[in-house]
Design an enzyme around this catalytic site. Structure first.
Site, mmCIF file in Angstrom:
data_model
loop_
_atom_site.group_PDB
_atom_site.id
_atom_site.type_symbol
_atom_site.label_atom_id
_atom_site.label_comp_id
_atom_site.label_asym_id
_atom_site.label_seq_id
_atom_site.Cartn_x
_atom_site.Cartn_y
_atom_site.Cartn_z
ATOM 1 N N ASP A 80 61.330 64.274 -5.851
ATOM 2 C CA ASP A 80 62.091 63.964 -4.647
ATOM 3 C C ASP A 80 63.085 65.078 -4.328
ATOM 4 O OD1 ASP A 80 63.044 62.369 -2.539
ATOM 5 O OD2 ASP A 80 64.545 61.400 -3.819
ATOM 6 N N HIS A 81 63.139 65.481 -3.075
ATOM 7 C CA HIS A 81 64.120 66.470 -2.596
ATOM 8 C C HIS A 81 64.104 67.776 -3.387
ATOM 9 C CE1 HIS A 81 66.101 64.196 0.578
ATOM 10 N NE2 HIS A 81 66.048 63.136 -0.205
ATOM 11 N N GLU A 132 60.462 67.559 5.311
ATOM 12 C CA GLU A 132 61.543 66.857 6.020
ATOM 13 C C GLU A 132 61.988 67.678 7.221
ATOM 14 O OE1 GLU A 132 66.015 64.983 5.324
ATOM 15 O OE2 GLU A 132 64.581 65.040 3.671
ATOM 16 N N HIS A 208 64.339 58.164 4.360
ATOM 17 C CA HIS A 208 65.286 58.345 3.261
ATOM 18 C C HIS A 208 66.593 57.660 3.625
ATOM 19 C CE1 HIS A 208 63.265 61.490 0.750
ATOM 20 N NE2 HIS A 208 62.522 61.544 1.839
ATOM 21 N N GLY A 209 67.386 57.347 2.613
ATOM 22 C CA GLY A 209 68.670 56.716 2.873
ATOM 23 C C GLY A 209 68.534 55.277 3.316
ATOM 24 N N SER A 211 69.093 52.529 1.572
ATOM 25 C CA SER A 211 70.001 51.564 0.945
ATOM 26 C C SER A 211 71.077 51.136 1.948
ATOM 27 C CB SER A 211 70.667 52.179 -0.293
ATOM 28 O OG SER A 211 69.724 52.426 -1.310
#
EC number: 4.1.2.13
Length: 287
Positions: A80-81, A132, A208-209, A211
């Site tokens: 990831d990333h 991305e 993504h993000g 949460s």
């Protein structure tokens, strides 16, 4: 059932659901996520970003392969990333079946050049690539955090990016931020923008993000074409909050089997909610 990112996400794209990508940072979290995915008969992506890799080390990846191969559900192991080409080569050598190269903070042409270079290397050995475009906001300073502010993905740029890089999936910026939202911040997704991007590019899209976003927003995002949602903060908070409660002030507690089972159980409750919300429960049967 060890899968590449593309093969696991293509099914989600064809059947309009999203696979949770759970960021894990220790073996107990990994086994807990595997267990709940099997209980829910849900495909799963195990995501590990460079800071987490520095903690668990790549030596753990062969053990994850062994667990995935005897699993009853499809599993992809995802870097990831990734920030550099060298990181991606490290991931491929270590046995990750899916990688993300994140050059979203770079100018468009530099993002394209690095992403295309990663795609060429990864595809040569059957590993799939997530790119991305646009920038995800950041609510804290942890390793997977993005830019200070959100720069929304442009539809025309997304089309050019996919054509010029050959990525298998695309993380887009439609209003999310990494980390947990402070009380005064009200997240709101640009569903209209998501719908336009999906119609234009067609490939699996990634959020993504995820949460702390309202369930209704995430559910609608899935219905409009999101096929992978990263979940890190929510499961880590559930896991470590319960650990703090278990440990309390009793310094005699020291054995993992006396401490971690309740923490894993708490994390599994949160993970199960995400699996259901994303429409992934029961979808292992599609593979």
């Amino acid at each position: 059932m060890l899968y590449t990112g593309k093969s696991i996400l293509d099914v989600a794209n064809a059947h309009s659901f999203a696979i949770p990508a759970f960021n894990i940072s220790d073996w107990a979290m990994f086994t807990g996520i595997m267990d709940i995915s099997e209980e829910k008969s849900a495909p799963v992506i195990i995501a590990i970003h460079p800071d987490e890799v520095s903690h668990i080390t790549t030596d753990l990846i062969p053990a994850m392969h062994a667990r995935a191969h005897r699993s009853s559900v499809p599993v992809a192991i995802h870097w990831d990333h990734g920030g550099t080409y060298d990181q991606i080569i490290t991931a491929i050598k270590a046995g990750f079946t899916s990688v993300m190269i994140d050059a979203s903070l770079e100018p468009f042409d530099q993002n394209v050049a690095l992403t295309r270079k990663v795609v060429e290397a990864a595809h040569a050995v059957g590993v799939q690539v997530e790119g991305e475009l646009g920038t995800i906001g950041a609510n804290d300073s942890y390793g997977e955090s993005g830019a200070a502010e959100i720069i929304y993905t442009n539809v025309d740029d997304a089309v050019r990016f996919v054509e010029q890089t050959g990525v298998d999936s695309l993380a887009i910026a439609i209003g999310t931020s990494h980390g947990l939202y402070p009380a005064e911040k009200n997240p709101e997704l640009r569903h209209d923008l998501l719908e336009q991007i999906k119609a234009a590019v067609g490939i699996p899209l990634v959020l993504h993000g995820g949460s702390s976003n309202p369930d209704a927003e995430l559910s609608r995002a899935v219905s409009l074409g999101i096929n992978k949602i990263n979940i890190s903060s929510d499961i880590k908070v559930a896991y470590h909050d319960r650990m703090r409660e278990v440990l309390g002030t009793d310094r005699r507690l020291r054995e993992p089997n006396a401490i971690q089972p309740e923490c894993i159980a708490a994390m599994k409750v949160t993970a199960a909610e995400k699996i259901d919300l994303f429409g992934a429960a029961g979808k292992a049967d599609l593979y």
